[in-house]
Scaffold this active site. Structure first.
Site, mmCIF file in Angstrom:
data_model
loop_
_atom_site.group_PDB
_atom_site.id
_atom_site.type_symbol
_atom_site.label_atom_id
_atom_site.label_comp_id
_atom_site.label_asym_id
_atom_site.label_seq_id
_atom_site.Cartn_x
_atom_site.Cartn_y
_atom_site.Cartn_z
ATOM 1 N N LYS A 66 -13.282 -18.523 24.841
ATOM 2 C CA LYS A 66 -13.097 -17.068 24.979
ATOM 3 C C LYS A 66 -13.132 -16.573 26.428
ATOM 4 C CE LYS A 66 -14.474 -15.920 20.316
ATOM 5 N NZ LYS A 66 -15.052 -14.918 19.426
ATOM 6 N N GLU A 78 -8.399 -3.319 27.944
ATOM 7 C CA GLU A 78 -9.641 -2.703 28.434
ATOM 8 C C GLU A 78 -10.868 -3.402 27.830
ATOM 9 O OE1 GLU A 78 -11.956 1.599 28.393
ATOM 10 O OE2 GLU A 78 -9.855 1.525 27.773
ATOM 11 N N GLY A 126 -28.325 -16.516 22.126
ATOM 12 C CA GLY A 126 -27.061 -17.051 22.622
ATOM 13 C C GLY A 126 -26.553 -16.277 23.822
ATOM 14 N N ALA A 127 -25.637 -16.904 24.567
ATOM 15 C CA ALA A 127 -25.040 -16.239 25.732
ATOM 16 C C ALA A 127 -23.583 -16.671 25.897
ATOM 17 C CB ALA A 127 -25.842 -16.564 26.990
ATOM 18 N N GLY A 129 -19.311 -16.765 24.585
ATOM 19 C CA GLY A 129 -18.193 -15.829 24.722
ATOM 20 C C GLY A 129 -18.277 -14.572 23.882
ATOM 21 N N VAL A 130 -18.881 -14.657 22.694
ATOM 22 C CA VAL A 130 -18.915 -13.497 21.796
ATOM 23 C C VAL A 130 -20.040 -12.516 22.145
ATOM 24 C CG1 VAL A 130 -20.451 -14.418 19.981
ATOM 25 C CG2 VAL A 130 -18.594 -12.860 19.362
ATOM 26 N N LEU A 154 -29.832 -19.975 32.636
ATOM 27 C CA LEU A 154 -28.866 -19.590 33.677
ATOM 28 C C LEU A 154 -27.720 -18.763 33.109
ATOM 29 C CD1 LEU A 154 -28.534 -22.716 36.020
ATOM 30 C CD2 LEU A 154 -29.246 -20.413 36.680
ATOM 31 N N VAL A 210 -23.514 -14.508 13.199
ATOM 32 C CA VAL A 210 -22.061 -14.355 13.378
ATOM 33 C C VAL A 210 -21.286 -15.464 12.666
ATOM 34 C CG1 VAL A 210 -22.240 -13.084 15.564
ATOM 35 C CG2 VAL A 210 -21.960 -15.559 15.615
ATOM 36 N N GLY A 233 -21.546 -13.436 9.136
ATOM 37 C CA GLY A 233 -20.490 -12.871 9.974
ATOM 38 C C GLY A 233 -19.156 -12.674 9.288
#
Length: 265
Positions: A66, A78, A126-127, A129-130, A154, A210, A233
């Site tokens: 992603k 946008e 989590g960190a 793409g979503v 990180l 998700v 999800g």
């Protein structure tokens, strides 16, 4: 001419995108096909080239591409720009455009539950793409506070640069929250476990995963066992797909009980 649409990811076996999109393609009598494609990072450039040549007419993007796919695109919507996350791609005026329908998908899926999260506290696990899409959607719903925890700290710190209002907590640490969201891929495999103290934190809290396939991950099973309110999800997946379908075909497909039941696996 029959148009070709793909969902790409790695892993991709779990994806039900072809099932949903092909159902709508047939229902609305569109001359198209939609397939899933296991992709390696080295193949992204060729894939985008095939969109330029109109051998492929649209893409959905899932884990782990992603963010990775953005440098290969000409322009971002946008939503894709503010989230720096792309899940839908199409060609317009000879440009390859990246869009994000996850924000709307997550927001709608929450609004259509009985859980009011306005002025509440949310913890995101989590960190990837979503996650930026989830943060933006939560802010639109006027969540009061967002905590974030990731196995690799990180990545969480990187995300905080874009969303300074979030608070990072250590992986496995428990805090007081109203809603917890699993936005990791932990749960795609049957044996996957998120090690948190469910007994201590679950009662009357809202657990959202998700992941939609499997329909009930261990995260949701454990939460339910100790009195948590759970949601997978599936509706987020359906609503993001509905918006992607409209982008490509200029038809808003109906989300009825047949559509929803179609994805029960």
């Amino acid at each position: 001419m029959k148009k070709t649409f793909l969902v790409i990811g790695n892993p991709i076996k779990h994806s039900l995108s072809p099932k949903l999109h092909n159902y709508w393609i047939k229902k609305y009598k569109i001359n198209a096909t939609y397939e899933k494609n296991l992709l390696d990072h080295s193949e992204i450039e060729d894939l985008i080239f095939n969109i330029r040549k109109e051998k492929i007419h649209g893409l959905n993007i899932t884990v782990p591409f992603k963010k990775m796919i953005i440098p290969f695109l000409d322009e971002l919507s946008e939503e894709a720009e503010i989230s720096q996350s792309v899940n839908t791609i199409y060609k317009r005026d000879n440009k390859i455009i990246g869009d994000n329908t996850d924000i709307e998908g997550f927001k709608l899926s929450l609004e259509k539950t009985e859980q009011n999260v306005k002025n509440k506290k949310a913890l995101i696990l989590g960190a990837g793409g979503v996650v930026s899409s989830i943060i933006i959607a939560l802010k639109k719903i006027q969540i009061e506070k967002i905590y974030l925890s990731n196995r690799t700290e990180l990545k969480a710190i990187e995300l905080k640069k874009h969303f300074p209002e979030i608070e990072i907590i250590k992986w496995g640490e428990t805090i007081d929250f109203d809603m917890i969201i699993n936005a990791t891929s932990i749960g795609l495999k049957e044996e996957d476990e998120i090690n948190i103290n469910y007994q201590k934190i679950s009662k009357d809290k809202f657990f959202y995963d998700v992941i939609y396939n499997p329909p009930e991950t261990n995260f949701l099973k454990n939460a339910k066992k100790y009195g948590g309110i759970t949601k997978n999800g599936k509706m987020m997946f359906i609503y993001q797909a509905q918006k992607a379908f409209f982008i490509w075909h200029k038809i808003v497909p109906e989300v009825d009980s047949e559509t929803i039941n179609l994805l029960d696996v």
